[in-house]
Design a protein around this motif. Structure first.
Motif, PDB file in Angstrom:
ATOM      1  N   ASP A  70       0.612  -0.922  -0.269  1.00  0.00           N
ATOM      2  CA  ASP A  70      -0.261  -0.273  -0.566  1.00  0.00           C
ATOM      3  C   ASP A  70       0.579   1.772  -0.323  1.00  0.00           C
ATOM      4  OD1 ASP A  70       0.530  -1.009   2.659  1.00  0.00           O
ATOM      5  OD2 ASP A  70      -1.235   0.505   3.572  1.00  0.00           O
ATOM      6  N   ASP A  71       2.256   1.267  -0.477  1.00  0.00           N
ATOM      7  CA  ASP A  71       3.124   2.210  -0.227  1.00  0.00           C
ATOM      8  C   ASP A  71       2.415   2.664  -1.679  1.00  0.00           C
ATOM      9  OD1 ASP A  71       3.953   1.423   2.286  1.00  0.00           O
ATOM     10  OD2 ASP A  71       5.739   0.577   1.584  1.00  0.00           O
ATOM     11  N   VAL A  72       2.701   4.288  -1.646  1.00  0.00           N
ATOM     12  CA  VAL A  72       3.038   5.130  -2.393  1.00  0.00           C
ATOM     13  C   VAL A  72       4.653   6.706  -2.396  1.00  0.00           C
ATOM     14  CG1 VAL A  72       2.494   7.048  -3.494  1.00  0.00           C
ATOM     15  CG2 VAL A  72       0.741   5.839  -2.400  1.00  0.00           C
ATOM     16  N   LEU A  73       5.631   5.772  -3.461  1.00  0.00           N
ATOM     17  CA  LEU A  73       6.634   6.346  -3.537  1.00  0.00           C
ATOM     18  C   LEU A  73       6.541   8.223  -4.072  1.00  0.00           C
ATOM     19  CD1 LEU A  73       9.662   4.014  -4.699  1.00  0.00           C
ATOM     20  CD2 LEU A  73       8.636   4.154  -2.345  1.00  0.00           C
ATOM     21  N   VAL A  74       6.945   8.984  -3.431  1.00  0.00           N
ATOM     22  CA  VAL A  74       6.769  10.546  -3.786  1.00  0.00           C
ATOM     23  C   VAL A  74       8.188  10.625  -4.137  1.00  0.00           C
ATOM     24  CG1 VAL A  74       5.912  12.087  -3.709  1.00  0.00           C
ATOM     25  CG2 VAL A  74       4.527  10.888  -2.985  1.00  0.00           C
ATOM     26  N   LEU A  75       8.650  11.328  -5.455  1.00  0.00           N
ATOM     27  CA  LEU A  75      10.015  11.798  -5.498  1.00  0.00           C
ATOM     28  C   LEU A  75       9.981  12.652  -5.635  1.00  0.00           C
ATOM     29  CD1 LEU A  75      12.952  10.564  -6.339  1.00  0.00           C
ATOM     30  CD2 LEU A  75      12.237   9.845  -9.044  1.00  0.00           C
ATOM     31  N   ALA A  76      10.742  13.576  -5.099  1.00  0.00           N
ATOM     32  CA  ALA A  76      11.034  15.189  -4.836  1.00  0.00           C
ATOM     33  C   ALA A  76      12.672  16.031  -4.163  1.00  0.00           C
ATOM     34  CB  ALA A  76       9.552  15.388  -3.428  1.00  0.00           C
ATOM     35  N   VAL A  77      13.219  14.154  -4.981  1.00  0.00           N
ATOM     36  CA  VAL A  77      14.162  15.392  -5.154  1.00  0.00           C
ATOM     37  C   VAL A  77      14.642  16.202  -6.401  1.00  0.00           C
ATOM     38  CG1 VAL A  77      15.464  13.365  -4.217  1.00  0.00           C
ATOM     39  CG2 VAL A  77      15.355  13.772  -6.903  1.00  0.00           C
ATOM     40  N   LYS A  78      16.045  17.113  -6.488  1.00  0.00           N
ATOM     41  CA  LYS A  78      16.583  17.648  -7.774  1.00  0.00           C
ATOM     42  C   LYS A  78      16.594  16.935  -8.856  1.00  0.00           C
ATOM     43  CE  LYS A  78      16.269  21.664  -5.955  1.00  0.00           C
ATOM     44  NZ  LYS A  78      15.727  21.668  -4.832  1.00  0.00           N
ATOM     45  N   THR A  79      15.989  16.759 -10.051  1.00  0.00           N
ATOM     46  CA  THR A  79      16.247  15.663 -11.439  1.00  0.00           C
ATOM     47  C   THR A  79      18.044  15.924 -11.163  1.00  0.00           C
ATOM     48  OG1 THR A  79      14.571  17.553 -12.571  1.00  0.00           O
ATOM     49  CG2 THR A  79      15.226  15.840 -13.713  1.00  0.00           C
ATOM     50  N   GLN A  80      18.769  16.250 -11.264  1.00  0.00           N
ATOM     51  CA  GLN A  80      20.445  15.510 -11.258  1.00  0.00           C
ATOM     52  C   GLN A  80      21.206  14.533 -10.005  1.00  0.00           C
ATOM     53  OE1 GLN A  80      19.497  18.858 -10.451  1.00  0.00           O
ATOM     54  NE2 GLN A  80      20.458  19.791  -8.563  1.00  0.00           N
ATOM     55  N   ASP A  81      19.740  14.413  -8.979  1.00  0.00           N
ATOM     56  CA  ASP A  81      19.385  13.186  -8.258  1.00  0.00           C
ATOM     57  C   ASP A  81      19.169  12.349  -8.668  1.00  0.00           C
ATOM     58  OD1 ASP A  81      22.102  14.753  -7.082  1.00  0.00           O
ATOM     59  OD2 ASP A  81      19.947  16.032  -5.263  1.00  0.00           O
ATOM     60  N   SER A  82      18.341  11.736  -9.353  1.00  0.00           N
ATOM     61  CA  SER A  82      17.388  11.223  -9.437  1.00  0.00           C
ATOM     62  C   SER A  82      17.417   9.972 -10.185  1.00  0.00           C
ATOM     63  CB  SER A  82      16.341  11.916 -11.224  1.00  0.00           C
ATOM     64  OG  SER A  82      15.262  12.785 -10.171  1.00  0.00           O
TER      65      SER A  82
END
Length: 334
Positions: A70-82
């Protein structure tokens, strides 16, 4: 649903903090002094509505979290770190079977348009989030949300297009957490529109909030619009975004203080050593080269922003006249 916010800075911290405040289960993924401060004292969320301290679970990375279906991953880093972060999370096992890449929804709550493409190489269920969320993170354990009466506009949709039940449920949770969260079938059209507005981030970082920067920013936008037109890429207009946002999200002072600068300005202020200009102005440069459209102003500000980050020069340490002179000189030399 449990929300795992990967990158608890200004945007991620605000999203995670508001979700936690609304009663949702949240894990904030952070690093260094920010992680230590959240673990010790909770997340301090400052806003026009007051200051709250939220006892949110914090982790350094995927190795510290037992993932659930039931987890949702929300990526909120700067693009250079993705790329590095996506590669670390994708193979992690999920209770009940499968990996994060196969099972879990991944939301790219980031500027730029490259993150979703990176993610889709690894993750099966990718969603775009067009972020209009004025916030600030400069001190460990604290984020400042400058949006009111709602904290931000988060436009959501599947990548590369469409909607589904999962994103509708996530949007409902966000609406219950002080966000305007429309679901759209063409989220990348919104993200390309936001890309254009972010072209001004680099000169703001270089010169600060210098009066008289409007003509330069408009020149960057003109180049960007020309490139997107040549590439046949649709994008929203500022007027369309403003109509959706209406009077529900305004940037206002917190404790009498205005936000001193946007995300690129904050990267320089923190001395992070990197900046997102390669994926903002750099996206326009890439498309310009692919489609034969000259973009000299974007080339100059991208190069300078990268130099400022690499040399850890403070934001606003070049005058606007000096920047304008360089733009003209380098344009003439090409």
């Amino acid at each position: 649903m449990r929300y795992i916010i990967i990158g608890a800075g200004a945007v991620g911290g605000t999203i995670g903090g508001r979700l936690a405040q609304s009663g949702r289960e949240v894990v904030l993924v952070a690093r260094g002094a920010h992680l230590d401060a959240i673990r010790q004292d909770g997340l301090h969320l400052l806003s026009p509505h007051g200051t709250v301290t939220l006892p949110v679970t914090a982790a350094a990375g995927p190795e510290e979290i037992d993932l659930r279906p039931d987890d949702v991953l929300v990526l909120a880093v700067k693009t250079q770190d993705s790329q590095e972060i996506l590669s670390a999370w994708a193979p992690r096992p999920v209770a009940g079977g499968g990996t994060a890449a196969d099972v879990l929804p991944l939301l790219c709550a980031q500027n730029a348009v490259e993150n979703e493409r990176m993610a889709l190489r690894l993750f099966r269920h990718v969603y775009g989030v067009c972020v209009w969320l004025p916030a600030l993170h400069l001190s460990p354990g604290a984020v400042v949300s400058h949006g009111a009466p709602l904290s931000g506009l988060l436009t959501l949709g599947r990548y590369p297009g469409g909607t589904d039940e999962t994103i509708e449920r996530i949007a409902a949770d966000l609406r219950g957490a002080m966000f305007l969260a429309p679901v759209v079938p063409d989220v990348m059209r919104w993200k390309y529109g936001k890309l254009l507005t972010n072209l001004g981030n680099a000169p703001q970082a270089i010169c600060g909030l210098a009066p008289g920067a409007g003509p330069l920013v408009e020149r960057l936008l003109d180049e960007g619009r020309a490139v997107l037109a040549a590439a046949g890429i649709p994008f929203t207009s500022p007027e369309e975004e403003a109509r959706v946002r209406g009077d529900q999200v305004h940037e206002v002072a917190v404790d009498g203080l205005d936000r001193p600068g946007g995300s690129s300005w904050q990267s320089l202020a923190k001395g992070s050593g990197s900046i997102e200009a390669d994926y903002l102005n750099g996206e326009i440069i890439l498309l310009g080269r692919l489609h034969g459209v000259p973009v000299p102003a974007n080339e100059t500000v991208r190069r300078l922003a990268a130099e400022f980050a690499r040399e850890q020069r403070p934001p606003g340490s070049m005058s606007l006249p000096d920047l304008l002179k360089l733009v003209e000189e380098e344009a003439a030399a090409r």
